[in-house]
Enzyme design. Structure first.
Site, PDB file in Angstrom:
ATOM      1  N   LEU A  58     -61.061 -31.251 -84.242  1.00 51.70           N
ATOM      2  CA  LEU A  58     -59.666 -31.156 -83.841  1.00 51.70           C
ATOM      3  C   LEU A  58     -58.778 -32.198 -84.501  1.00 51.70           C
ATOM      4  CD1 LEU A  58     -57.413 -30.247 -81.657  1.00 51.70           C
ATOM      5  CD2 LEU A  58     -58.283 -32.169 -80.322  1.00 51.70           C
ATOM      6  N   TYR A  59     -59.307 -33.374 -84.782  1.00 55.85           N
ATOM      7  CA  TYR A  59     -58.475 -34.507 -85.167  1.00 55.85           C
ATOM      8  C   TYR A  59     -57.649 -34.226 -86.417  1.00 55.85           C
ATOM      9  CZ  TYR A  59     -61.217 -37.315 -81.843  1.00 55.85           C
ATOM     10  OH  TYR A  59     -61.816 -37.806 -80.714  1.00 55.85           O
TER      11      TYR A  59
END
Length: 369
Positions: A58-59
């Site tokens: 996700l980052y």
């Protein structure tokens, strides 16, 4: 930074006590570090002896994984680096199977992370958050399949209820799956609730705690004040947020900041160093994830284990940050438990029953000269 390595949970994986978090690698979310700054922080961490890197699919939309993989490759560190990444969150609106903890998404996510990281295996693969839907049996079987396939070395859980973590570890033990080696959880002077359930679970059942947000999103660094004009950092942009992870401004937390500032002034290190040292030396903690946006911040954090907090100072910090134990934990204190032991002094094991293992010193020579 203390270049001492300890095994993660009941695994044989050796990790440094401070890990480098990469959620700040990239500026896609409106804050974070550009590529040059991220590389400088990576280099400083490696040169200080760190070997544990935490990221997630996700980052910053995948930028964090991509940059981390490139930085590791540039220095030819893959065999030395311990890379942890995570799955769960959905980056494809409209597709419910592009997120969650089901087998379909895990299989999709692992291959995508491997491509971005430029590697053929992940050292520690973690479920990012409980999705409330997928049976734990499906998650554990899928993670075990990834270990058997050679794509993953060890597995862990992040942001789950304690009962779920306990059930997952029991399933792994009963069915012979890869056990949970790590629990990644929020922990700091402002957030101590894991002490009631997770710390006993981790220490008794072989899962090392990986701490995230040890500085309470920067609040414990001292750069924020109750009545602050201007923007000192990203928390200022979240003063009215509904996001539970950024609701840090409260009377209780300001009291903690004030006492931490006094302790740091008397001890000498910065407020951030004291806060990091406190959390890193708490029971059950295997490693603390550092998340910086500037090289100077990281350099300050890397010295957090170069001193000890005297008992009197620890007591002051713990007194101001203490939270009442929820039911049924008051029944486990000595006032009630002595009714169980009949008033006799009864314990688990005597002092010195199990000695710690520490390998250090000079290696013997194997040369005949």
């Amino acid at each position: 930074m203390s270049m001492t390595y300890y095994t993660l949970g009941n695994s044989g994986l050796r990790v440094s006590r401070l890990a480098l978090g990469t959620m700040t690698f990239g500026t896609e979310w409106g804050w974070g570090a550009d590529r040059d700054t991220a590389r400088a922080m990576f280099d400083a961490y490696v040169e200080a002896g760190g070997n544990f890197f935490d990221t997630a699919d996700l980052y910053t939309g995948g930028t964090a994984e991509t940059w981390l993989g490139e930085f590791v490759a540039e220095r030819d560190l893959r065999d030395k680096a311990v890379i942890a990444t995570k799955f769960t969150f959905n980056c494809e609106p409209g597709n419910p199977n592009a997120g969650g903890n089901g087998r379909k998404n895990i299989m999709r996510a692992i291959d995508a992370s491997l491509r971005r990281l430029g590697t053929d295996y992940i050292d520690l693969y973690l479920m990012h958050v409980w999705d409330r839907l997928t049976p734990a049996e499906e998650v554990l079987r899928t993670l075990d399949d990834l270990v058997r396939a050679g794509k993953v070395r060890h597995v862990g859980l992040s942001d789950v209820p304690a009962w779920y973590a306990g059930r997952a570890q029991a399933i792994a033990e009963l069915r012979g799956y890869e056990p949970i080696s790590a629990l990644q959880l929020e922990y700091s002077l402002t957030e101590r609730t894991i002490e009631n359930e997770f710390v006993p679970l981790a220490t008794r059942h072989g899962a090392g705690i990986m701490v995230w947000s040890p500085l309470a999103s920067g609040l414990l660094s001292g750069k924020y004040r109750p009545t602050q004009a201007g923007n000192a950092g990203r928390l200022d942009g979240f003063r009215n947020t509904t996001h539970p992870g950024f609701q840090k401004f409260s009377d209780r937390n300001w009291a903690i900041v004030a006492e931490l500032e006094k302790v740091a002034a008397e001890l000498g290190p910065s407020m951030a160093e004291v806060a990091l040292n406190w959390v890193a030396t708490q029971p059950g903690v295997a490693t603390v994830i550092l998340g910086a946006t500037k090289l100077a911040q990281l350099q300050d954090n890397l010295t957090a284990l170069d001193f000890e907090i005297p008992a009197a100072f620890r007591q002051r910090l713990e007194a101001v940050s203490s939270v009442p134990a929820p039911f049924p934990h008051p029944y486990f204190g000595s006032q009630i438990q002595v009714r169980v032991t009949g008033g006799t002094a009864t314990g688990d094991k005597p002092s010195g029953y199990s000695l710690p293992v520490m390998v250090e010193g000079e290696a013997v020579s194997i040369s005949s000269n």
